[in-house]
Design a protein around this motif. Structure first.
Motif, PDB file in Angstrom:
ATOM      1  N   LEU A 156       0.835  -1.204   0.000  1.00  0.00           N
ATOM      2  CA  LEU A 156       0.000   0.000   0.000  1.00  0.00           C
ATOM      3  C   LEU A 156       0.871   1.255   0.000  1.00  0.00           C
ATOM      4  O   LEU A 156       0.564   2.233  -0.687  1.00  0.00           O
ATOM      5  CB  LEU A 156      -0.953   0.002   1.199  1.00  0.00           C
ATOM      6  N   LEU A 157       1.958   1.224   0.747  1.00  0.00           N
ATOM      7  CA  LEU A 157       2.886   2.359   0.798  1.00  0.00           C
ATOM      8  C   LEU A 157       3.441   2.676  -0.589  1.00  0.00           C
ATOM      9  O   LEU A 157       3.474   3.833  -1.015  1.00  0.00           O
ATOM     10  CB  LEU A 157       4.019   2.057   1.782  1.00  0.00           C
ATOM     11  N   LYS A 173      -9.622  -8.084  -0.083  1.00  0.00           N
ATOM     12  CA  LYS A 173     -10.064  -7.154   0.959  1.00  0.00           C
ATOM     13  C   LYS A 173     -10.609  -5.846   0.380  1.00  0.00           C
ATOM     14  O   LYS A 173     -11.042  -4.968   1.125  1.00  0.00           O
ATOM     15  CB  LYS A 173      -8.901  -6.847   1.912  1.00  0.00           C
ATOM     16  N   GLY A 174     -10.541  -5.687  -0.944  1.00  0.00           N
ATOM     17  CA  GLY A 174     -11.029  -4.471  -1.583  1.00  0.00           C
ATOM     18  C   GLY A 174     -10.096  -3.280  -1.422  1.00  0.00           C
ATOM     19  O   GLY A 174     -10.511  -2.132  -1.587  1.00  0.00           O
ATOM     20  N   LEU A 175      -8.829  -3.536  -1.124  1.00  0.00           N
ATOM     21  CA  LEU A 175      -7.865  -2.464  -0.865  1.00  0.00           C
ATOM     22  C   LEU A 175      -7.042  -2.083  -2.097  1.00  0.00           C
ATOM     23  O   LEU A 175      -6.429  -1.023  -2.134  1.00  0.00           O
ATOM     24  CB  LEU A 175      -6.933  -2.866   0.281  1.00  0.00           C
ATOM     25  N   LEU A 214      -7.722   2.803   4.729  1.00  0.00           N
ATOM     26  CA  LEU A 214      -7.029   1.908   5.655  1.00  0.00           C
ATOM     27  C   LEU A 214      -5.588   2.370   5.864  1.00  0.00           C
ATOM     28  O   LEU A 214      -5.075   2.340   6.984  1.00  0.00           O
ATOM     29  CB  LEU A 214      -7.069   0.472   5.143  1.00  0.00           C
ATOM     30  N   PHE A 215      -4.939   2.805   4.810  1.00  0.00           N
ATOM     31  CA  PHE A 215      -3.567   3.310   4.896  1.00  0.00           C
ATOM     32  C   PHE A 215      -3.495   4.480   5.884  1.00  0.00           C
ATOM     33  O   PHE A 215      -2.613   4.542   6.742  1.00  0.00           O
ATOM     34  CB  PHE A 215      -3.096   3.741   3.499  1.00  0.00           C
ATOM     35  N   ASP A 216      -4.453   5.401   5.769  1.00  0.00           N
ATOM     36  CA  ASP A 216      -4.499   6.546   6.686  1.00  0.00           C
ATOM     37  C   ASP A 216      -4.799   6.089   8.115  1.00  0.00           C
ATOM     38  O   ASP A 216      -4.197   6.583   9.073  1.00  0.00           O
ATOM     39  CB  ASP A 216      -5.539   7.560   6.216  1.00  0.00           C
ATOM     40  N   ALA A 233      -3.338   4.528  13.969  1.00  0.00           N
ATOM     41  CA  ALA A 233      -3.184   3.413  14.912  1.00  0.00           C
ATOM     42  C   ALA A 233      -1.729   3.232  15.338  1.00  0.00           C
ATOM     43  O   ALA A 233      -1.450   2.843  16.477  1.00  0.00           O
ATOM     44  CB  ALA A 233      -3.711   2.125  14.294  1.00  0.00           C
ATOM     45  N   ALA A 234      -0.788   3.517  14.452  1.00  0.00           N
ATOM     46  CA  ALA A 234       0.629   3.274  14.739  1.00  0.00           C
ATOM     47  C   ALA A 234       1.273   4.361  15.592  1.00  0.00           C
ATOM     48  O   ALA A 234       2.270   4.104  16.268  1.00  0.00           O
ATOM     49  CB  ALA A 234       1.404   3.137  13.430  1.00  0.00           C
ATOM     50  N   GLU A 235       0.699   5.551  15.608  1.00  0.00           N
ATOM     51  CA  GLU A 235       1.365   6.667  16.293  1.00  0.00           C
ATOM     52  C   GLU A 235       1.684   6.399  17.759  1.00  0.00           C
ATOM     53  O   GLU A 235       2.831   6.575  18.183  1.00  0.00           O
ATOM     54  CB  GLU A 235       0.558   7.950  16.131  1.00  0.00           C
ATOM     55  N   PRO A 236       0.722   5.973  18.585  1.00  0.00           N
ATOM     56  CA  PRO A 236       1.086   5.746  19.989  1.00  0.00           C
ATOM     57  C   PRO A 236       2.086   4.602  20.163  1.00  0.00           C
ATOM     58  O   PRO A 236       2.926   4.636  21.057  1.00  0.00           O
ATOM     59  CB  PRO A 236      -0.241   5.430  20.677  1.00  0.00           C
ATOM     60  N   LEU A 237       2.001   3.611  19.289  1.00  0.00           N
ATOM     61  CA  LEU A 237       2.944   2.492  19.380  1.00  0.00           C
ATOM     62  C   LEU A 237       4.346   2.929  18.955  1.00  0.00           C
ATOM     63  O   LEU A 237       5.347   2.505  19.538  1.00  0.00           O
ATOM     64  CB  LEU A 237       2.450   1.319  18.549  1.00  0.00           C
ATOM     65  N   ALA A 238       4.429   3.779  17.946  1.00  0.00           N
ATOM     66  CA  ALA A 238       5.726   4.298  17.511  1.00  0.00           C
ATOM     67  C   ALA A 238       6.347   5.155  18.612  1.00  0.00           C
ATOM     68  O   ALA A 238       7.555   5.098  18.847  1.00  0.00           O
ATOM     69  CB  ALA A 238       5.570   5.109  16.228  1.00  0.00           C
TER      70      ALA A 238
END
Length: 160
Positions: free
Chosen positions: A56-57, A91-93, A117-119, A124-129
């Motif tokens: 996706l990236l 998945k329709g992505l 989903l990419f956005d 979702a990744a920000e707090p984990l990063a």
């Protein structure tokens, strides 16, 4: 006076203080595993894996891309990239579309759902990063990112 005795070569351990010629690569591998684990945790609730996100990236950055270029950009073999694209289509992505002038080649394009989903993955990744970089100190994350960018793109500039 003691004669100079040659020191045996350092052996790779991937532990702090390792001075072997493999140390940097081994530490990068260990850091990658840790980062991949954390990022996988962010992606899991969205129903995708890092391999899907990597494709996706590329699609977000390059637009429609033929599968062989996706394989090259993500470091995946032909069979692996086909499975990932199949998953993304299911998945329709993403969708495969014919390339004008070449009936054998298909370009892969991200869908609106894929972009959403990419956005969402970034949110979702920000707090984990942040958690991943917490031990690096106030400017440590920026410094590490700068150094890794320099190393990762050295081949692009001809430095390696």
């Amino acid at each position: 006076m003691t004669p100079d005795v040659p020191r045996p070569p350092a052996h790779a351990t991937d532990r702090p203080g390792d001075e072997s010629p493999f140390a940097l690569g081994l530490l990068l591998r260990r850091a990658h595993w840790r980062a991949a684990s954390v990022m996988s945790e962010a992606l899991r609730p969205l129903g995708i894996e890092l391999r899907h996100f990597a494709v996706l990236l590329v699609l977000v950055n390059r637009g429609p891309t033929v599968q062989r270029d996706l394989a090259s950009e993500t470091g995946t073999d032909k069979a692996g990239i086909m499975r990932v694209v199949d998953d993304l289509e299911r998945k329709g992505l993403a969708v495969r579309k014919a390339v004008p002038g070449d009936r054998r080649v298909r370009a892969v394009e991200i869908t609106a759902e894929g972009r959403e989903l990419f956005d969402a993955a970034h949110v979702a990744a920000e707090p984990l990063a942040d958690r991943l970089a917490a031990g690096l100190g106030p400017d440590g994350s920026k410094q590490l990112t700068a150094l890794l960018t320099q190393m990762a793109h050295a081949a692009d500039s001809g430095d390696m």
